[in-house]
Design an enzyme around this catalytic site. Structure first.
Site, mmCIF file in Angstrom:
data_model
loop_
_atom_site.group_PDB
_atom_site.id
_atom_site.type_symbol
_atom_site.label_atom_id
_atom_site.label_comp_id
_atom_site.label_asym_id
_atom_site.label_seq_id
_atom_site.Cartn_x
_atom_site.Cartn_y
_atom_site.Cartn_z
ATOM 1 N N SER B 194 1.209 -26.388 -12.768
ATOM 2 C CA SER B 194 1.296 -27.242 -13.994
ATOM 3 C C SER B 194 0.257 -27.847 -13.887
ATOM 4 O O SER B 194 -1.094 -27.258 -13.788
ATOM 5 C CB SER B 194 2.554 -27.952 -13.968
ATOM 6 O OG SER B 194 2.934 -28.314 -15.022
ATOM 7 N N ASP B 433 8.125 -19.945 -20.412
ATOM 8 C CA ASP B 433 7.688 -21.134 -20.466
ATOM 9 C C ASP B 433 6.644 -21.839 -21.319
ATOM 10 O O ASP B 433 5.739 -20.989 -21.724
ATOM 11 C CB ASP B 433 6.812 -21.242 -19.005
ATOM 12 C CG ASP B 433 5.967 -22.623 -19.086
ATOM 13 O OD1 ASP B 433 6.490 -23.573 -19.606
ATOM 14 O OD2 ASP B 433 5.064 -22.706 -18.059
ATOM 15 N N HIS B 458 8.703 -22.151 -16.210
ATOM 16 C CA HIS B 458 7.429 -22.947 -15.665
ATOM 17 C C HIS B 458 7.432 -23.243 -14.064
ATOM 18 O O HIS B 458 8.246 -23.534 -13.354
ATOM 19 C CB HIS B 458 7.622 -24.380 -16.361
ATOM 20 C CG HIS B 458 6.333 -25.169 -16.130
ATOM 21 N ND1 HIS B 458 5.187 -24.916 -16.853
ATOM 22 C CD2 HIS B 458 6.141 -26.489 -15.511
ATOM 23 C CE1 HIS B 458 4.409 -25.815 -16.874
ATOM 24 N NE2 HIS B 458 5.021 -26.785 -15.861
#
Lengths: 504, 504
Positions: B194, B433, B458
């Site tokens: 991320s 995601d 994710h």
């Protein structure tokens, strides 16, 4: 004496002034980081000129530049005026995709470089290039606060004065220029010499999305963190002299102990002061040795055709009457180089370049340049990092960060690291330039290329072409231009392929 | 209810808390930059644990880190304690040239990630890797000054809190670790998810001399400066729901106007508060809509096997008794997801992650995420940069720099720029995601590779392997590991070739 000759003299004088700065306070202890990659390219006719004296195709602008790119504190929202100069005389225009040649200013006002760096104007017509000259923060008219002296006294303001901020300035400014000139498809080639050459190569490495390629002329990017042996610089100076004349080399090599011996006698310094016609009485033998050493270094660094100052100095030394004393020969070398003067000035006046660069070396640009007896014609004077740090502390109250340049930009194992990373950088050098010892002299990959000449000097390739230029110099420039042309051609082909959904 | 299930719930709750922060003050006006790439990987059993509760092979250290890498002012000579954790259980040792896997901490204390990011421990034995987990400055125990609240109130201290400084920390710290462990020949692979995945890819681009390669999991590096359409995130959320159940998707799509309609009636908000069992009385219809919207976004982002929360929510919505009112269906979705509770909390408590990230988004991490009616199942709520800037100004007194991320790291025309620059980055994504819309989903070159799964969520690939993992997930991890193995093998071959004077 023609104008070119005058020009050489002027440069050498400037370098001398510059080189001396950091020594006087603590002779023998503080090694010089200079002779600096500077003042190489300034024409005596333009150095004192402001940009308003430039030919009218050079237009001066100021950009509201971010003071601190890496901080969101209150000060970093300050802006300062950064000067840049545009020449659009040759440009193909906004819709032509013609390239932008961007000169990255180094540790001096930008004015002096504009007419001296002929590479840009010489090749602009061939590429229909837009020319951009950007001044380095804190020099010339791009200083955020007051005079250089004032800036360096203030521990707050001088903190923003470093290379990472400077190349971030260039990044922000180049994007601004691309927008201003609607030049979105114009690839940018960054060009710089010496410290500016380091900036050019680093810029391509850090901002590949802004510069398509870099011409890094005489950039000693490996003179940090002991990647290059300390003596490298002075070894090449010595080699230059040896190649010019073995007897000249031997005379210089012998002279240092004689100077010391005489200086240690009663009235020895008075004797030396008279012998070398110094403008003021010598304080110690180092002052004289340093003056001579600096002269030899600068003539080697800027040993440019057609006059070749090393040959001039050695002509004086070797040409002294048979049976002359060694010191008379040495002085004859000085006279041959500097001309007949009523006296010879061994002291120096600080200028904004010498002051600014001193700060830069005392913060991050720590280049450990020393002299050993073994492989040079000089007296022994190794670089001692601890002494250097102490000296910087006493001057500024803060310590340099000697490992930061290699942490941020790399340098160790450069071939291993970069042969599969980065592209489109020309590292150009002349092997007679003492700084070439810390340049990239071998191709790293097919697009990270070393272009050097055996007889070239510091930043010679990016100076204006002259009718007297030797063929090897013209060939070097042509090689560089052809490489750049290849990058641009490939860029447009890739762009076109991507537009049509093909693989670049 | 098994532990994994609890884990999911906990994550979703955290995300919810997190997501809400920036909205409450100015509903409708300030678009969310969240749902944030965060709190994805924390095990509820470790999240509150300090590093002293970790298994004993994880050793905690603190490094005296430079506060400001890009300034030589008085403050920048300050240091702060940066936490890092080492696991040398699997390591081949200093002379083995075994690699270092370095996890780059993101916008949270590092503790929670250590056991959750199983990729490192799962594959360490295969590589005999040394594992390093570095905490991001200003989070956890790596905050220079006081509490997060205190830091953010002080305009001086918060200024150093940004990504450029954070990756410079990692550079300095990794060189320190290499020296400490005599690991000069150990190649470093940086790994992040991320925001941490962005940092990993940027780190390889900016510091190729320190990291040999990067695994950037679910890194939305193209969600800046309008490279990616604003609606990208919510379009994928909508697609995820549509794929799970068309009727569920339609129910949600219809619900917003009904909520607004009821809310506008007399006692409408009381009715809605009762209907959705909110713990406190709703202030406006946006509060409820935002609560629902956030729930849908988070279940889409973390739609992990084996439970697949989107399916769970839609199961509730579709499974309500025939003829149920749309809002009863919606509420049934919430209950299916959150379980039967006495009340449902639509408000939030700020934590250090939400506070810290809010500052980061209000300074440089400006990700324009909006919602359009056209291509999403949501109510229209476009991102408005001017409003966003105003809001940040009112909170911190300073403006964000929305173009800085692309100036420093690039992003526009990424294929054109990088296909001949950079190498050794894996951009991994799961197409379900929502953040994958701004990820790199096509190979840029043979060594800048996109590895994605159609059904992934994710950062799923860097979580610990589980017996219940579907085959496509195991395959994705194996592909990534084989690519990394290829880099390392090539590195050692190159190193060896160079030692023997051959071309790499």
């Amino acid at each position: 004496m023609n104008r070119l000759f005058l020009f050489q003299w002027f440069l050498l004088l400037l370098l001398f002034i510059f080189t001396k700065t950091s020594i006087s306070s603590k002779p023998h202890k503080i090694p010089r980081l200079t002779p600096l990659p500077k003042n190489i390219i300034q024409d005596p006719n333009t150095i004192t000129s402001s940009s308003s004296n430039l030919p009218k195709e050079f237009e001066t602008y100021y950009y509201n530049q971010t003071l601190d790119h890496f901080n969101y504190g209150p000060k970093s929202y300050s802006i300062f005026k950064q000067r840049y100069i545009i020449n659009s005389k040759y440009w193909g225009g906004s819709n032509s995709s013609s390239p932008i040649f961007a000169y990255l200013g180094a540790e001096a006002p930008i004015d002096g470089d504009i007419l001296g760096i002929g590479f840009l104007t010489d090749f602009a017509p061939r590429f229909k290039a837009l020319l951009v000259y950007m001044e380095h923060r804190y020099y010339g008219k791009s200083r955020p606060f007051g005079t250089m002296e004032e800036v360096l006294k203030d521990e707050d303001t001088r903190g923003y004065f470093n290379s990472e901020q400077a190349i971030a300035d260039y990044a922000e400014l180049l994007l601004h220029i691309k927008e201003k000139y609607s030049a979105q498809n114009s690839p940018i080639i960054v060009i710089g010499g010496s410290y500016g050459g380091m900036l050019a190569s680093w810029f391509r490495m850090k901002y590949p999305h802004i510069a398509l390629g870099a011409l890094a002329s005489s950039a000693p990017i490996l003179y940090f963190d002991n990647i290059t042996p300390q003596n490298g610089y002075y070894s090449i100076v010595s080699k230059d002299f040896k190649e010019a004349s073995k007897s000249c080399y031997r005379t210089i090599r012998k002279s240092w102990s004689i100077i010391d011996k005489i200086a240690s006698r009663k009235n020895g310094l008075s004797y030396l002061s008279r012998k070398f016609k110094t403008c003021s009485h010598l304080n110690d033998s180092f002052e004289l040795k340093d003056y001579l050493d600096t002269t030899y270094a600068k003539v080697a660094q800027y040993n440019n055709p057609p006059s070749y100052p090393v040959t001039v100095v050695c002509g004086g030394i070797d040409g002294a009457p048979k049976g002359s004393h060694i010191l008379d020969r040495i002085f004859a070398g000085i006279v041959a180089h500097q001309g007949n003067q009523s006296c010879y000035n061994t002291s120096n006046i600080p200028n904004e370049t010498s002051l600014g660069w001193e700060w830069q070396t005392c913060s991050e640009m720590v280049m450990p340049i020393g002299r050993g007896k073994k492989d040079t014609m000089f007296f022994s004077s190794p670089f001692n990092l601890d002494d250097f740090i102490d000296d910087c502390k006493s001057k500024y109250g803060v310590s340099p960060r000697p490992h930061w340049i290699t942490t941020y930009y790399g340098g160790h194992d450069i071939k291993l690291i970069l042969h599969k990373f980065a592209s489109n950088i020309i590292f150009s050098n002349g092997l007679r330039d003492p700084y070439s010892c810390a340049g990239v002299l071998k191709n790293i990959s097919h697009s990270l290329q070393a272009v050097y000449t055996r007889n070239g000097s510091h930043c010679l390739d990016i100076l204006s072409a002259k009718p007297t230029d030797p063929e090897w110099l013209t060939m070097q420039r042509n090689t560089e231009v052809e490489i750049i042309e290849g990058w641009i051609t490939k860029y447009h082909a890739d762009l076109n392929a991507l537009k049509h959904g093909k693989k670049p």
